[in-house]
Scaffold this motif. Structure first.
Motif, PDB file in Angstrom:
ATOM      1  N   ALA A  16      -0.554   0.435  -5.784  1.00 42.00           N
ATOM      2  CA  ALA A  16      -0.733  -0.028  -4.388  1.00 42.00           C
ATOM      3  C   ALA A  16      -1.893  -0.575  -4.214  1.00 42.00           C
ATOM      4  O   ALA A  16      -2.410  -1.323  -3.905  1.00 42.00           O
ATOM      5  N   GLY A  51      -3.509  -3.936  -3.742  1.00 36.21           N
ATOM      6  CA  GLY A  51      -4.196  -4.061  -2.328  1.00 36.21           C
ATOM      7  C   GLY A  51      -2.863  -4.060  -1.264  1.00 36.21           C
ATOM      8  O   GLY A  51      -3.217  -4.705  -0.395  1.00 36.21           O
ATOM      9  N   TYR A  52      -1.904  -3.722  -1.713  1.00 38.51           N
ATOM     10  CA  TYR A  52      -0.738  -3.360  -0.957  1.00 38.51           C
ATOM     11  C   TYR A  52      -0.895  -2.053  -0.187  1.00 38.51           C
ATOM     12  O   TYR A  52      -1.472  -1.183  -0.520  1.00 38.51           O
ATOM     13  N   PRO A  53      -0.300  -1.830   1.331  1.00 41.52           N
ATOM     14  CA  PRO A  53      -0.069  -0.701   1.699  1.00 41.52           C
ATOM     15  C   PRO A  53       0.570   0.292   1.022  1.00 41.52           C
ATOM     16  O   PRO A  53       1.629  -0.333   0.269  1.00 41.52           O
ATOM     17  N   SER A  54       0.679   1.625   1.265  1.00 42.20           N
ATOM     18  CA  SER A  54       1.694   2.454   0.825  1.00 42.20           C
ATOM     19  C   SER A  54       2.107   3.385   1.700  1.00 42.20           C
ATOM     20  O   SER A  54       1.389   3.908   2.612  1.00 42.20           O
TER      21      SER A  54
END
Lengths: 244, 249
Positions: B133, B137-140
């Motif tokens: 994540a 750069g993704y939300p987790s």
């Protein structure tokens, strides 16, 4: 080389695991000849923050939460990483609970810092930096070398004793650094267990395995736990069978 | 919508764990390899979501970081129902190299949901999902025990200390899943096994990364202490032992 510990709170209160974590961090700091800075995020009274000093924190950074009361992994990671950089922390310590497991890996990538996950002892050596952790689901232990300048440790719960000191800590208020633009999660509802002693908080645990033969036979274990002020637990096969 | 499920190749949970080369290396002689149990449950849930989505979820892909000897495990995931498979061709040293390999391989693929088991049963690091994540750069969301899609949006139950939270998250995101995500792992059907034989496993060569950690030695736990049995007719002995030996009352 300073040690930063993330001191999580629950509705403004710390738990035994927070104090274990600070006690552990104080011992690690002693090995490195440095001191512990604790970071607390959210609304925690000074009288509660002072307790961290009793377990060995020299400085407590008290950060507001910008109204963000639930954990958002990206926002919290950035705030902790910023504080780590501002304080020049070389060792960052979190609990190996759900929060620590959510944040430590993100911090690792952000700071390019190796993680010792679920560590259950003080570091085995400092140079090189080697930690001791569970492996193969408890069928072995690994000596894990962390090769990076900044190191992250998540401490296995109930694996370190509380060590009270006569020291006091300096509390410093720092501005909220949770970046609300990063927040991508939204908590709709919270269900909390009430009345029961949590396994992670328990001093005494009454546990049962497959030898109990059936979930119908659990009554005496629950009764015994109630009488002792203990928590109930069970072995993995019991849990996998859905008995508990 | 596309889902990626990350799978690890681990020794069967009944394996008698042994080490070789001065306890520096796992002894894989005669070991049966399986999909990591948490990843298998994760794959099952991804397939359940696809089945219930009336075509909205078009693809469930599995990704694994490891050498060609893991292909039987990847093929098992295809037999269970995954549509496609990616193998990132390195022998990973730590969670960081695994996560970097997966992030590198899938960054151009635009998966909406990436699912990872909370930990692997061999290294027990609980790190790969969160690391992927951060790389992307993704939300987790960690400790996910329930994942549903309602009106095209993910609805998640996350375990917290002493309770649970129901939350939503914007896509794309990484779900780090644990017990409860699905009841039983899905079993491969005969048709699934036959189809899996002809599916291609896409092999990807990732950009090289330097691992951050390495295991320098393993040790086995001390043998278990003997269990004391107490006659049900003799509760006094139990009280005596709880008082004087366990010192809990």
């Amino acid at each position: 080389m300073s040690v930063l510990v993330y001191a999580e709170n629950w509705d403004g209160k710390f738990k035994k695991l927070t104090f274990e974590l600070v006690s552990y961090a104080a011992k690690v700091a002693e090995m490195l000849n440095t001191s512990v800075t604790a970071l607390s995020v959210g609304n925690v009274e000074n009288s509660e923050l002072e307790k961290l000093g009793k377990f060995g924190a020299k400085k407590i950074l008290n950060m507001g939460n910008n109204g963000l009361t639930s954990l958002d992994n990206q926002a919290y990671t950035k705030a902790i990483a910023d504080i780590a950089q501002q304080t020049g922390a070389k060792i960052i310590i979190l609990s190996n609970n759900n929060t620590g497991k959510a944040l430590a890996p993100r911090l690792s990538v952000k700071l390019k810092a190796g993680i010792g996950p679920g560590v259950s002892k003080l570091p085995l050596s400092i140079e090189p930096f080697v930690v001791y952790k569970r492996a193969y689901s408890g069928n072995a232990f690994a000596h894990l070398q962390i090769d990076t300048d900044i190191k992250i440790i998540t401490l296995a719960q109930n694996s370190f004793e509380l060590i009270e000191t006569s020291d006091t800590a300096v509390i410093e208020n720092v501005p909220a650094q949770l970046d609300v633009d990063l927040v991508k999660t939204k908590v709709k509802d919270v269900q909390k267990q009430s009345g029961k002693i949590l396994l992670t908080d328990a001093e005494i645990v009454v546990s049962g395995g497959r030898g109990m033969k059936s979930p119908d036979n659990w009554g005496p274990l629950v009764e015994l736990a109630d009488l002792l002020g203990a928590a109930n637990a069970c072995s993995r096969p019991v849990s996998d069978e859905g008995w508990r | 919508m596309k889902i990626l499920v990350c799978i690890s190749n681990v020794p069967d949970t009944t394996t008698r764990v042994k080490f070789i080369d001065d306890n520096t290396k796992f002894d894989s002689t005669g070991v049966q390899w399986v999909i990591n149990p948490w990843d298998e449950l994760s794959l099952t849930r991804a397939l359940e979501l696809k089945d219930a989505s009336a075509g909205a979820i078009t693809e469930v892909t599995v990704a694994h970081v490891g050498l060609a000897n893991a292909e039987p495990t990847i093929r098992k995931a295809l037999a269970i129902g995954a549509d496609e498979a990616i193998r990132v061709n390195i022998d990973p040293v730590d969670a960081y190299s695994v996560a970097a390999g997966i992030a590198d391989a899938v960054k151009a693929e635009s998966f909406d949901i990436i699912m990872c088991g909370i930990e692997s049963s061999d290294f027990n690091g609980s790190a790969v999902g969160g690391m992927i994540a951060e790389f992307l750069g993704y939300p987790s969301v960690s400790a996910v025990s329930k994942l549903d899609i309602e009106n095209g949006q993910p609805l998640i139950t996350r375990e917290i200390d002493g309770g649970k939270e129901m939350l939503t998250v914007s896509m794309p995101f990484v779900a780090i899943v644990q017990k409860g995500i699905s009841k039983e792992p899905r079993i491969a059907s005969m048709r699934g096994i036959m189809t899996a034989r002809t599916k291609t496993i896409k092999v990807v060569e990732p950009s090289p990364v330097t691992p951050l950690t390495r295991v320098i030695m393993y040790e086995l736990p001390a043998p278990r202490a003997a269990c004391t049995f107490i006659d049900p007719e003799n509760p006094k002995q139990l009280i005596e032992l709880l008082q004087n030996e366990a010192k809990v009352i």
